[in-house]
Write an enzyme that holds these catalytic residues in place. Structure first.
Site, mmCIF file in Angstrom:
data_model
loop_
_atom_site.group_PDB
_atom_site.id
_atom_site.type_symbol
_atom_site.label_atom_id
_atom_site.label_comp_id
_atom_site.label_asym_id
_atom_site.label_seq_id
_atom_site.Cartn_x
_atom_site.Cartn_y
_atom_site.Cartn_z
ATOM 1 N NE ARG A 143 46.055 67.853 42.299
ATOM 2 C CZ ARG A 143 46.909 68.866 42.393
ATOM 3 N NH1 ARG A 143 47.034 69.500 43.551
ATOM 4 N NH2 ARG A 143 47.618 69.269 41.359
ATOM 5 C CB THR A 157 60.977 73.531 41.127
ATOM 6 O OG1 THR A 157 60.586 72.449 40.292
ATOM 7 C CG2 THR A 157 59.999 73.630 42.283
ATOM 8 N NE ARG A 181 55.630 73.294 33.044
ATOM 9 C CZ ARG A 181 55.090 73.562 34.222
ATOM 10 N NH1 ARG A 181 55.056 74.828 34.667
ATOM 11 N NH2 ARG A 181 54.598 72.611 34.983
ATOM 12 C CE LYS A 220 57.142 67.894 35.291
ATOM 13 N NZ LYS A 220 55.758 68.430 35.452
#
Length: 474
Positions: free
Chosen positions: A73, A277, A32, A219
């Site tokens: 963020r 994850t 990845r 995703k």
């Protein structure tokens, strides 16, 4: 041969060629490339190294390019971090240029304010900090801290329950997508898609950039994606069960059941699945995993996932090779207990395509005949994909002359990848060569039974129309 594949994220801990080589030996099938970190040249260099090492080792390793997406963020603090106390008030505003303090901080996504209302709950740093909105203005959100802690620069912020309007593809993603096309990524992972339209757009942009061979992976990490899961699957080649951001939006307790639902739906629609994850999180700094992590990986295998994924464990952890080796061992042991429900799953199925009918006939025959192997000659990879959606207990060996197909097949559950010489040959000659190869590798021996599928028009995509049963050496 291991049924469940391993995806390993590359980073500073796994950029050295010797480490990469050992990781591949330990069991990595797909690497990845995480566009959330590093430069374009970093990513290009790593892909070049992987492809070089794979060629030297005589294996085919897939490359998954993972776009960052609209990671929302906070801005930065004057002292790098602050401590938020329970019950204190804290403000988020649109002034990202001014450094924050214990009372306020800016947002790098000012549109967040439009998506939030009074009494909404915001989660920061993957849910470690929780605040509730008590006042909204045109350029700020005044909140009360419900669960405090240390908040540092550039931490992510989510809205509990989802509902943020950020587009799935940012300008950075579009630039990174061009880089992914340039190094011929085999898979492109799209972060935070909400619906099928996001996936269609990503596919079109990738094709326009020259990445015609890349498969699209959605995703699933937004709450809004869950009710749209069927349409997202239809628009994709596979999904990633991205449990981090998904858990923040829907709550930790809902994720295990959602994981099972997503993997089941994907397999029913002949799509790929990656479970990701914190699978071996403790091995970032420990040479052994926790028993809970071992159970988590094993559970994903038993759910039927095509692959399990490592993130920081191999990108920046202290034991990248050991982590891959442990994960491979867990996958192998769990697969021994995977239930075989082939007859039950195929009972009411119908097929509208000749090649799919041949694939299903082969896997059904191999299971009931107790064959030693299923051998597939494939151009596009569709036939082994259909076969791999069922657990038959019979290993699948996919042979192809197409290097892009071979690299894509590296992600398919239960499929072992083998190259065919890039030359014209008859079916009989190809079968003889394949049998000889598998005997040399110890996969088959004289007297074993193999079920073989191929197209009478070799080299044509979608032409599989023949199934044969062969006694090796007979």
């Amino acid at each position: 041969m291991r049924d469940t594949k391993i995806v390993a994220t590359l980073g500073p801990a796994s950029s050295d060629e010797n480490v990469l080589r050992e990781m591949i030996k330990a069991g990595v099938n797909v690497v990845r490339i995480n566009f959330s970190h590093g430069t374009a040249q970093d990513h290009i260099d790593r892909v070049v190294s992987v492809r070089k090492i794979a060629l030297e080792m005589g294996v085919h390793i897939g490359v998954l390019a993972d776009l960052q997406g609209p990671k929302i963020r906070i801005a930065q603090f004057a002292e790098g971090k602050v401590i938020l106390e329970n019950g204190a008030e804290f403000v988020f505003d649109t002034d990202a240029a001014t450094l924050g303090d214990v009372n306020r901080v800016g947002l790098d996504f000012p549109e967040l304010i439009k998506d939030v209302e009074k009494n909404d709950v915001l989660l920061l740093d993957d849910g470690k900090i929780r605040v509730k909105v008590i006042l909204k203005t045109s350029d700020s959100l005044r909140c009360v801290v419900e669960q405090g802690g240390v908040l540092s620069n550039r931490k992510g912020i989510n809205k509990l329950g989802g509902g943020l309007s950020a587009a799935a593809l940012t300008s950075k993603d579009c630039a990174d997508l061009i880089t992914a096309a340039a190094f011929e990524a085999d898979y492109l992972a799209i972060s935070f898609p909400k619906n099928a339209a996001d996936m269609y757009m990503a596919r079109e942009l990738m094709r326009n950039a020259g990445g015609k061979n890349a498969q699209m992976i959605a995703k699933i990490e937004r709450a809004e994606a869950i009710p749209n899961l069927a349409e997202i699957l239809d628009a994709s080649d596979g999904i990633m069960v991205a449990r981090g951001d998904l858990a923040v939006e829907v709550g930790d307790a809902k994720v295990p059941a959602l994981q099972k639902k997503m993997i089941r739906m994907a397999r029913e629609k002949n799509k790929l699945t990656i479970t990701a994850t914190q699978m071996m999180e403790s091995m970032i700094s420990s040479h052994v995993p926790t028993r809970a992590e071992v159970s988590d990986v094993a559970n994903a295998v038993l759910d039927g996932t095509d692959a399990v994924m490592l993130s920081a464990e191999t990108a920046s952890g202290s034991f990248p090779v050991e982590t891959v080796r442990v994960m491979a061992q867990v996958c192998e042991e769990a697969a021994l207990f995977a239930p075989i429900t082939l007859d039950q799953e195929m009972m009411n199925m119908t097929f509208g395509r000749i090649d799919q009918s041949v694939a299903m006939a082969a896997i059904f025959t191999a299971y009931h005949l107790k064959a030693n192997a299923i051998i597939v000659l494939t151009e596009s990879g569709s036939t082994p994909l259909w076969m791999s959606r069922f657990n038959s207990g019979v290993p699948i060996y996919a042979f192809s002359r197409n290097v892009h197909t071979l690299r894509r097949l590296s992600l398919f559950r239960e499929v072992n990848v083998m190259p065919l010489p890039d030359q014209d040959m008859t079916h009989e000659k190809a079968t003889t060569l394949i049998e000889s190869t598998l005997i040399k590798q110890g996969v088959l021996k004289q007297g074993d039974t193999a079920v073989i599928t191929y197209g009478s028009n070799m080299g044509k995509v979608g032409a599989s129309d023949t199934m044969r049963i062969r006694r090796i050496g007979g």
